[in-house]
Design a protein around this motif. Structure first.
Motif, short mmCIF file in Angstrom:
data_model
loop_
_atom_site.label_atom_id
_atom_site.label_comp_id
_atom_site.label_asym_id
_atom_site.label_seq_id
_atom_site.Cartn_x
_atom_site.Cartn_y
_atom_site.Cartn_z
N GLN A 97 0.82 -1.24 -0.02
CA GLN A 97 0.13 -0.07 -0.01
C GLN A 97 0.87 1.35 -0.08
O GLN A 97 0.37 2.13 -0.86
N ARG A 98 1.97 1.21 0.61
CA ARG A 98 2.94 2.39 0.83
C ARG A 98 3.45 2.71 -0.68
O ARG A 98 3.71 3.78 -1.12
N ASP A 101 1.04 3.98 -2.80
CA ASP A 101 0.96 5.50 -2.79
C ASP A 101 1.99 6.37 -3.42
O ASP A 101 1.72 7.37 -4.00
N THR A 104 1.99 6.36 -6.99
CA THR A 104 0.76 7.33 -7.70
C THR A 104 1.33 8.84 -7.67
O THR A 104 1.16 9.63 -8.58
N ASP A 181 -9.50 7.64 -0.47
CA ASP A 181 -8.45 8.86 0.09
C ASP A 181 -8.90 10.13 0.57
O ASP A 181 -8.51 10.91 1.34
N GLU A 316 -3.25 0.65 -7.77
CA GLU A 316 -4.14 1.38 -6.73
C GLU A 316 -5.18 2.30 -7.67
O GLU A 316 -5.02 2.49 -8.83
#
Length: 469
Positions: A97-98, A101, A104, A181, A316
């Motif tokens: 997930q990091r 992020d 992106t 988000d 993502e």
């Protein structure tokens, strides 16, 4: 970026500067009411615990929120705060997930490629955290290097978090917005903005005033906070987006909180805000939209199987929101143009991919604007932003409301129909065509042998009447 329920040094300086400009410098307030029992700690002193208990009672009265249970209260060193931040980062999101992020932000051009985001943010937060509240341990910390005469103001902020947590369970309340988000950032702005507004009201008690009586305090806070950012060894060289994302929950959140309090009966109606939270950063930036119940449009993307190449791994899929769109525009077109165009946002959805062999990050971004005129403006200005983003480009092809060019990472496409715009970056033409078919759009113009490559120029924008969403 990991949310920290705390007060940054730069925000504290901003508040102090704003309070001085408004003629109400923060100061300690006389005790009020009976004190709850203090929970002692090896990292605290009797004076600190007594002050914290006094401020807790004062904030409970100010916010009309009960003290439901005792709190642990401690002073912490930078080393201890850093250890807490590392532990929280690991618990908040996993490595995948990091990574998503970070990729992106790179794909949108908001941070440089290979920017050490996690390490950088850890250094920033270690230096900047003046105090924080840990909802899991039910404990609030103040950095042990904060001067004693400033500790009560920091306490007012952190104990607002603690009292809100006891009544509204802040951490799960904020995370309930996931996986959106933008909605999560909006809830974060409620948490930090209400705590900063409460910090002001704590300082204003002797003057019998409230933030409800004052103009937009975020304008005063901003100048002091930015001045401190420029002095900081890390933040002075941070990407624009990181600086703005750190400030947003505090500045926009304080302004939002002021307008909410004015529209209601003050802090006694805080439960209304937590029961009916804002759903987007648009509602934070424009509180009138929250107060009138105007919500973003639901923008969708297709199921990707059979639409994009098999070697495109989805990292993502999420929402940028008005704040995110403003940051993209600001990055390439400047603050003034971003401020003028971003309020036209009414919804979006993006998908970030990674090509397994090359590690390139194709990006699909679908955006809904308020009306066709706004979509036409977005087409013209975002095409310019894309040209600024990709310095090396060839085979430029333009038609009304359509724009494409080639880069070493793949082709870039931008098209607007009615009130909706679509960008695809890092793809081949057949992939772009497949995405358009999947969302139900008619075929886009296709270059022919007679279309010679053209130099960069501004797009002549016209409106089309086809369906958008």
């Amino acid at each position: 970026m990991r949310r920290v329920a705390g007060l940054f040094v730069l925000m504290a300086f901003g508040v102090f500067a704003a309070a001085q400009q408004s003629g109400t410098p923060p100061k300690a307030v006389a005790p009020a009411g009976a004190l709850p029992p203090a929970q002692s700690s090896a990292n605290s002193s009797p004076e600190f615990l007594h002050a914290a208990d006094e401020v807790l009672v004062q904030m409970s009265k100010l916010l009309a929120l009960p003290i439901k249970e005792p709190l642990k209260k401690t002073l912490r060193s930078k080393k201890e705060i850093r250890e807490y931040l590392i532990r929280e980062e690991k618990e908040d999101k996993n490595d995948a997930q990091r990574y998503a992020d970070e990729k992106t932000l790179e794909a949108f051009g908001l941070i440089p490629r290979d920017f050490p985001l996690d390490a950088f943010m850890l250094d920033v937060l270690t230096d900047q955290v003046a105090g924080l509240y840990d909802p899991k341990a039910k404990e609030f910390y103040i950095a042990d290097w904060i001067p004693a005469d400033e500790q009560r103001s920091v306490m007012a902020h952190e104990l607002t978090h603690a009292l809100e947590d006891q009544s509204f369970h802040i951490d799960p309340w904020i995370k309930a917005a996931r996986p959106n988000d933008d909605a999560e950032l909006a809830r974060d702005a409620v948490s930090e903005g209400s705590a900063l507004a409460a910090m002001f009201d704590y300082a204003l008690q002797e003057q019998k005033m409230s933030v409800r009586d004052l103009p937009d305090m975020s304008l005063l806070i901003r100048s002091g906070a930015l001045e401190e950012m420029d002095k900081d060894r890390n933040l002075s060289k941070a990407p624009i987006y990181i600086r703005d994302e750190l400030l947003f929950p505090y500045l926009a959140g304080t302004s939002f909180s002021q307008q909410f309090l004015r529209a209601h009966s003050g802090w006694s109606d805080l439960n209304i805000l937590f029961a009916n939270p804002p759903v987007s950063t648009q509602q934070i930036l424009h509180p009138d939209l929250y107060l009138t119940g105007v919500k973003p449009a639901n923008v969708t993307l297709p199921q990707w199987k059979g639409v994009v190449p098999a070697d495109w791994k989805l990292l993502e899929e999420n929402v940028m929101g008005e704040f995110g769109v403003e940051e993209i525009l600001k990055q390439f077109l400047g603050q003034n143009r971003a401020d003028a165009l971003s309020p036209a946002w009414i919804g979006d959805r993006y998908a970030t991919f990674e090509v397994e062999k090359t590690k390139q990050t194709p990006l699909v971004f679908r955006l809904a604007l308020d009306n066709a005129d706004d979509a036409a403006r977005f087409m013209g200005q975002y095409s310019e932003a894309l040209e600024l983003k990709y310095k090396t480009r060839t085979d430029l092809f333009r038609r009304p409301n359509f724009f494409q060019f080639q880069t070493p990472e793949g082709s870039v496409f931008l098209r607007c129909l009615a009130t909706t715009c679509l960008t695809v970056e890092g793809a081949k033409r057949e992939t772009y065509d497949a995405i358009e078919r999947a969302i139900g759009w008619p075929p886009a113009p296709v270059p022919t042998q007679g279309d010679a490559p053209k130099p960069t120029a501004r797009i002549q924008v016209q409106r089309e009447l086809s369906s958008g969403l």
